[in-house]
Design a protein around this motif. Structure first.
Motif, PDB file in Angstrom:
ATOM      1  N   TYR A 118     -18.895  16.097   8.100  1.00 31.72           N
ATOM      2  CA  TYR A 118     -18.406  17.522   7.830  1.00 31.72           C
ATOM      3  C   TYR A 118     -17.730  17.208   6.515  1.00 31.72           C
ATOM      4  CZ  TYR A 118     -15.390  21.494   6.887  1.00 31.72           C
ATOM      5  OH  TYR A 118     -14.741  22.657   6.536  1.00 31.72           O
ATOM      6  N   ALA A 119     -16.816  16.300   6.455  1.00 32.25           N
ATOM      7  CA  ALA A 119     -16.069  15.997   5.072  1.00 32.25           C
ATOM      8  C   ALA A 119     -17.041  15.657   4.043  1.00 32.25           C
ATOM      9  CB  ALA A 119     -14.971  14.925   5.385  1.00 32.25           C
ATOM     10  N   ARG A 120     -17.710  14.853   4.412  1.00 33.02           N
ATOM     11  CA  ARG A 120     -18.845  14.352   3.059  1.00 33.02           C
ATOM     12  C   ARG A 120     -19.819  15.662   2.844  1.00 33.02           C
ATOM     13  NH1 ARG A 120     -21.008   8.704   6.117  1.00 33.02           N
ATOM     14  NH2 ARG A 120     -18.831   7.612   5.542  1.00 33.02           N
ATOM     15  N   GLY A 121     -20.139  16.360   3.774  1.00 38.53           N
ATOM     16  CA  GLY A 121     -20.850  17.820   3.344  1.00 38.53           C
ATOM     17  C   GLY A 121     -20.185  18.565   2.344  1.00 38.53           C
ATOM     18  N   PHE A 122     -19.030  18.835   2.896  1.00 41.37           N
ATOM     19  CA  PHE A 122     -17.892  19.728   1.995  1.00 41.37           C
ATOM     20  C   PHE A 122     -17.744  18.964   0.468  1.00 41.37           C
ATOM     21  CE2 PHE A 122     -13.564  20.342   0.452  1.00 41.37           C
ATOM     22  CZ  PHE A 122     -13.750  21.744   0.446  1.00 41.37           C
ATOM     23  N   LEU A 123     -17.478  17.943   0.272  1.00 34.11           N
ATOM     24  CA  LEU A 123     -17.419  17.004  -0.670  1.00 34.11           C
ATOM     25  C   LEU A 123     -18.519  17.187  -1.643  1.00 34.11           C
ATOM     26  CD1 LEU A 123     -15.378  13.859   0.038  1.00 34.11           C
ATOM     27  CD2 LEU A 123     -14.334  16.132  -1.024  1.00 34.11           C
ATOM     28  N   MET A 129     -21.158  19.802  -6.237  1.00 33.81           N
ATOM     29  CA  MET A 129     -22.462  20.564  -6.801  1.00 33.81           C
ATOM     30  C   MET A 129     -21.865  21.843  -7.381  1.00 33.81           C
ATOM     31  SD  MET A 129     -25.591  20.369  -4.205  1.00 33.81           S
ATOM     32  CE  MET A 129     -24.576  20.381  -2.502  1.00 33.81           C
ATOM     33  N   VAL A 130     -20.657  22.527  -6.854  1.00 32.33           N
ATOM     34  CA  VAL A 130     -20.285  23.682  -7.582  1.00 32.33           C
ATOM     35  C   VAL A 130     -19.526  23.424  -8.806  1.00 32.33           C
ATOM     36  CG1 VAL A 130     -18.238  25.613  -7.142  1.00 32.33           C
ATOM     37  CG2 VAL A 130     -19.853  24.876  -5.431  1.00 32.33           C
ATOM     38  N   VAL A 131     -18.661  22.073  -8.737  1.00 31.21           N
ATOM     39  CA  VAL A 131     -17.877  21.881  -9.981  1.00 31.21           C
ATOM     40  C   VAL A 131     -19.052  21.360 -11.180  1.00 31.21           C
ATOM     41  CG1 VAL A 131     -16.615  19.805 -11.002  1.00 31.21           C
ATOM     42  CG2 VAL A 131     -16.102  21.026  -8.869  1.00 31.21           C
ATOM     43  N   VAL A 132     -20.197  20.675 -10.803  1.00 32.84           N
ATOM     44  CA  VAL A 132     -21.257  20.408 -11.926  1.00 32.84           C
ATOM     45  C   VAL A 132     -21.693  21.738 -12.379  1.00 32.84           C
ATOM     46  CG1 VAL A 132     -23.218  19.322 -12.121  1.00 32.84           C
ATOM     47  CG2 VAL A 132     -21.521  18.117 -10.812  1.00 32.84           C
ATOM     48  N   ALA A 133     -22.321  22.681 -11.414  1.00 34.92           N
ATOM     49  CA  ALA A 133     -22.924  23.994 -11.863  1.00 34.92           C
ATOM     50  C   ALA A 133     -21.760  24.883 -12.885  1.00 34.92           C
ATOM     51  CB  ALA A 133     -23.147  24.697 -10.531  1.00 34.92           C
ATOM     52  N   TRP A 134     -20.760  24.721 -12.294  1.00 32.01           N
ATOM     53  CA  TRP A 134     -19.587  25.430 -13.247  1.00 32.01           C
ATOM     54  C   TRP A 134     -19.459  24.762 -14.760  1.00 32.01           C
ATOM     55  CZ3 TRP A 134     -14.611  23.606 -14.732  1.00 32.01           C
ATOM     56  CH2 TRP A 134     -13.485  24.623 -15.357  1.00 32.01           C
ATOM     57  N   LEU A 135     -19.464  23.361 -14.572  1.00 27.46           N
ATOM     58  CA  LEU A 135     -19.347  22.660 -16.016  1.00 27.46           C
ATOM     59  C   LEU A 135     -20.595  23.040 -16.829  1.00 27.46           C
ATOM     60  CD1 LEU A 135     -17.823  19.483 -15.048  1.00 27.46           C
ATOM     61  CD2 LEU A 135     -16.708  21.018 -16.294  1.00 27.46           C
ATOM     62  N   LEU A 136     -21.709  22.789 -16.211  1.00 24.62           N
ATOM     63  CA  LEU A 136     -23.036  23.273 -16.970  1.00 24.62           C
ATOM     64  C   LEU A 136     -23.067  24.547 -17.441  1.00 24.62           C
ATOM     65  CD1 LEU A 136     -25.654  21.124 -14.758  1.00 24.62           C
ATOM     66  CD2 LEU A 136     -24.992  20.442 -16.838  1.00 24.62           C
ATOM     67  N   ALA A 137     -22.695  25.404 -16.657  1.00 24.26           N
ATOM     68  CA  ALA A 137     -22.594  26.811 -17.017  1.00 24.26           C
ATOM     69  C   ALA A 137     -21.667  27.138 -18.152  1.00 24.26           C
ATOM     70  CB  ALA A 137     -22.378  27.697 -15.839  1.00 24.26           C
ATOM     71  N   GLY A 138     -20.544  26.412 -18.091  1.00 25.47           N
ATOM     72  CA  GLY A 138     -19.775  26.506 -19.241  1.00 25.47           C
ATOM     73  C   GLY A 138     -20.224  25.927 -20.493  1.00 25.47           C
TER      74      GLY A 138
END
Length: 109
Positions: A87-92, A97-106
């Motif tokens: 669970y912890a590894r999946g969450f991380l 992925m969300v952080v990378v997507a946010w950085l790429l979008a910005g």
């Protein structure tokens, strides 16, 4: 005073301290105020059971017996702990992925 046991949380530290007291060894649980320093996350390494220097060898023998008689889940080897790890590894992974997507979008805008 010497550290006879390093507990994973405050409850376990008091269990071990009670076990030692039942065998006639005075003990002290340290780290009460440090346990909540990280909120609800269990802060490891802060809760220790201390005993007097002269009681240390006997206390370690009792603690060793306690540790050997714990079920696998209690010492981090059982299936419950593996599920928590997954669970912890999946969450991380999702968070990454969300952080990378946010950085790429910005970066693309």
């Amino acid at each position: 005073m010497l550290i006879a046991y390093r507990a994973k949380d405050l409850a376990e530290a008091h269990i071990v301290a009670g076990l030692l007291r039942a065998q006639g060894i005075e003990s002290h649980v340290g780290g009460h105020f440090l346990q909540g320093a990280l909120g609800e996350i269990g802060a490891a390494g802060f809760t220790n059971v201390h005993v007097e220097d002269e009681d240390y060898p006997r206390a370690r023998a009792i603690v060793t017996d306690y540790e050997q008689n714990q079920p696998d889940d209690a010492v981090g080897k059982g299936p419950l702990n593996h599920a928590v790890d997954r669970y912890a590894r999946g969450f991380l992974a999702v968070l990454l992925m969300v952080v990378v997507a946010w950085l790429l979008a910005g970066w693309l805008w």
